[in-house]
Design a protein around this motif. Structure first.
Motif, PDB file in Angstrom:
ATOM      1  N   THR A  59       0.081  -2.717 -21.089  1.00 51.85           N
ATOM      2  CA  THR A  59       0.832  -2.008 -20.048  1.00 51.85           C
ATOM      3  C   THR A  59       1.663  -2.966 -19.195  1.00 51.85           C
ATOM      4  O   THR A  59       2.075  -2.628 -18.081  1.00 51.85           O
ATOM      5  N   ILE A  75       4.132  -1.924 -15.752  1.00 57.37           N
ATOM      6  CA  ILE A  75       3.696  -2.524 -14.490  1.00 57.37           C
ATOM      7  C   ILE A  75       4.794  -3.429 -13.934  1.00 57.37           C
ATOM      8  O   ILE A  75       5.090  -3.399 -12.728  1.00 57.37           O
ATOM      9  N   TRP A  90       7.462  -1.351 -12.410  1.00 58.91           N
ATOM     10  CA  TRP A  90       7.035  -0.814 -11.113  1.00 58.91           C
ATOM     11  C   TRP A  90       7.192  -1.880 -10.033  1.00 58.91           C
ATOM     12  O   TRP A  90       7.670  -1.599  -8.927  1.00 58.91           O
ATOM     13  N   ILE A 125       1.209  -9.746 -17.839  1.00 56.55           N
ATOM     14  CA  ILE A 125       1.853  -8.953 -16.789  1.00 56.55           C
ATOM     15  C   ILE A 125       2.732  -9.851 -15.922  1.00 56.55           C
ATOM     16  O   ILE A 125       3.892  -9.524 -15.640  1.00 56.55           O
ATOM     17  N   ILE A 183      -0.799  -5.355  -7.755  1.00 60.27           N
ATOM     18  CA  ILE A 183      -0.989  -4.488  -8.919  1.00 60.27           C
ATOM     19  C   ILE A 183      -2.204  -4.959  -9.719  1.00 60.27           C
ATOM     20  O   ILE A 183      -2.385  -4.552 -10.863  1.00 60.27           O
ATOM     21  N   ASP A 226      -0.563  -0.674  -5.306  1.00 57.88           N
ATOM     22  CA  ASP A 226      -0.938   0.299  -6.331  1.00 57.88           C
ATOM     23  C   ASP A 226      -2.447   0.337  -6.512  1.00 57.88           C
ATOM     24  O   ASP A 226      -2.954   1.177  -7.240  1.00 57.88           O
ATOM     25  N   HIS A 281      -2.602   4.047  -8.080  1.00 55.69           N
ATOM     26  CA  HIS A 281      -2.970   3.274  -9.279  1.00 55.69           C
ATOM     27  C   HIS A 281      -2.271   3.836 -10.522  1.00 55.69           C
ATOM     28  O   HIS A 281      -2.891   4.127 -11.552  1.00 55.69           O
ATOM     29  N   SER A 320       0.904   2.364 -11.676  1.00 54.12           N
ATOM     30  CA  SER A 320       1.968   1.467 -12.130  1.00 54.12           C
ATOM     31  C   SER A 320       1.957   1.266 -13.645  1.00 54.12           C
ATOM     32  O   SER A 320       2.983   0.924 -14.229  1.00 54.12           O
ATOM     33  N   TRP A 321       0.817   1.483 -14.288  1.00 49.12           N
ATOM     34  CA  TRP A 321       0.699   1.281 -15.735  1.00 49.12           C
ATOM     35  C   TRP A 321       1.256   2.453 -16.548  1.00 49.12           C
ATOM     36  O   TRP A 321       1.434   2.345 -17.757  1.00 49.12           O
TER      37      TRP A 321
END
Length: 311
Positions: A93, A97, A100, A145, A222, A248, A272, A274-275
């Motif tokens: 993800t 993320i 976001w 990420i 995040i 997030d 929560h 963002s993923w």
């Protein structure tokens, strides 16, 4: 081979059948209870299934491999998995993320949605908007990420600096690695927490670290809420040292009604999410399917988790 699933879809069953047609697939009850009559060899686990996993391990001593369908594994009883093969869907993800994070940075920089109008403004043409060009993005953590965030920030001509657990030359052109957090914090206009939650990282950003941040900077989390001291954050927001926090992740989740984070004018909060993106669940399942092929072929698995380090 018997595979136990804490998460199931018809497509998942079909994909498993293609890779391992002889495997017996067992769906674990959604209420967290157990109904296992025979030992299982492999478990596809969800991040929310840790209590069931602890009970499962007690009755399946021959369990060989656990794949956690997510990136964060801090909620899992990793101490019980020592000696077993543990993998997770690291990086699956990272793109949503990272998008976001850039959306939060742009919204803060361009004063969105506050700069939108629904009636004639006091002045046309002029506004006190900022730019990303030449600004410094600080990353604490540089896994998949963090790398995805850095790649997109560099496209906006931002300076990117990062702190990693073990200092080394940066693998990405345009990204500077910093030895200590205390050296990074005063330089960052936007600070992103993108590191795994472990015993070492819990409470990493507290009052002392927030005080070192650049005045009027922007903090984005995040990762996991436990990394950031929320009481210290409130004080830094209230006294004006930090201009905004985009969160997030919070503690606890769900956040109870009436909590100060909901009302604070300098906090941008999302639940929560963002993923999330199209096919996010499939993206998290794909690493398991790839590893299942590797497991059968006897080749090294990807996304290995160090049960001692916690990620």
């Amino acid at each position: 081979m018997r595979i136990a699933l804490q998460f199931d879809t018809p497509q998942l069953r079909k994909e498993i059948a293609k890779i391992a047609p002889e495997a017996e697939v067992v769906l674990l009850p959604a209420d967290g209870s157990l109904n296992i009559k025979k030992p299982v060899d492999v478990v596809l686990a969800t991040p929310a299934g840790s209590e069931q996993m602890a009970r499962l391990l007690a009755v399946t001593p021959n369990l060989s491999w656990v794949h956690i369908m997510g990136t964060g594994v801090d909620a899992y009883p990793l101490n019980l998995l020592t000696g077993r093969c543990v993998t997770c869907s690291k990086g699956s993800t990272a793109v949503p993320i990272a998008e976001w994070v850039l959306a939060m940075i742009l919204a803060h920089t361009k004063q969105l949605p506050n700069s939108w109008i629904k009636q004639p403004p006091a002045c046309w043409y002029n506004a006190d908007l900022d730019s990303l060009e030449g600004k410094t993005l600080g990353l604490i953590g540089f896994g998949q990420i963090g790398q995805a965030i850095a790649k997109r920030a560099l496209a906006f001509d931002m300076r990117v600096i990062a702190v990693v657990r073990n200092f080394r030359p940066s693998p990405m052109a345009g990204v500077e690695f910093i030895k200590k957090i205390e050296q990074l914090l005063p330089r960052a206009d936007h600070l992103v927490l993108a590191l795994p939650a472990t015993r070492q990282s819990t409470g990493l950003i507290g009052a002392q670290q927030l005080a070192l941040m650049k005045p009027n900077s922007h903090l984005i989390n995040i990762s996991r809420a436990a990394i950031l001291n929320q009481t210290a954050l409130k004080n830094a927001l209230d006294n004006g040292h930090i201009a905004q926090a985009s969160l997030d992740v919070v503690e606890p989740e769900p956040l109870p009604e009436g909590h100060w984070i909901y009302q604070h004018p300098k906090v941008k909060l999302s639940p929560h999410i963002s993923w999330n993106a199209p096919f996010s669940y499939q993206r998290m399942i794909n690493p398991f399917l790839d590893n299942l092929s590797r497991w059968i072929a006897g080749t090294p698995l990807r996304g290995m988790v160090d049960t001692q380090a916690g990620y």
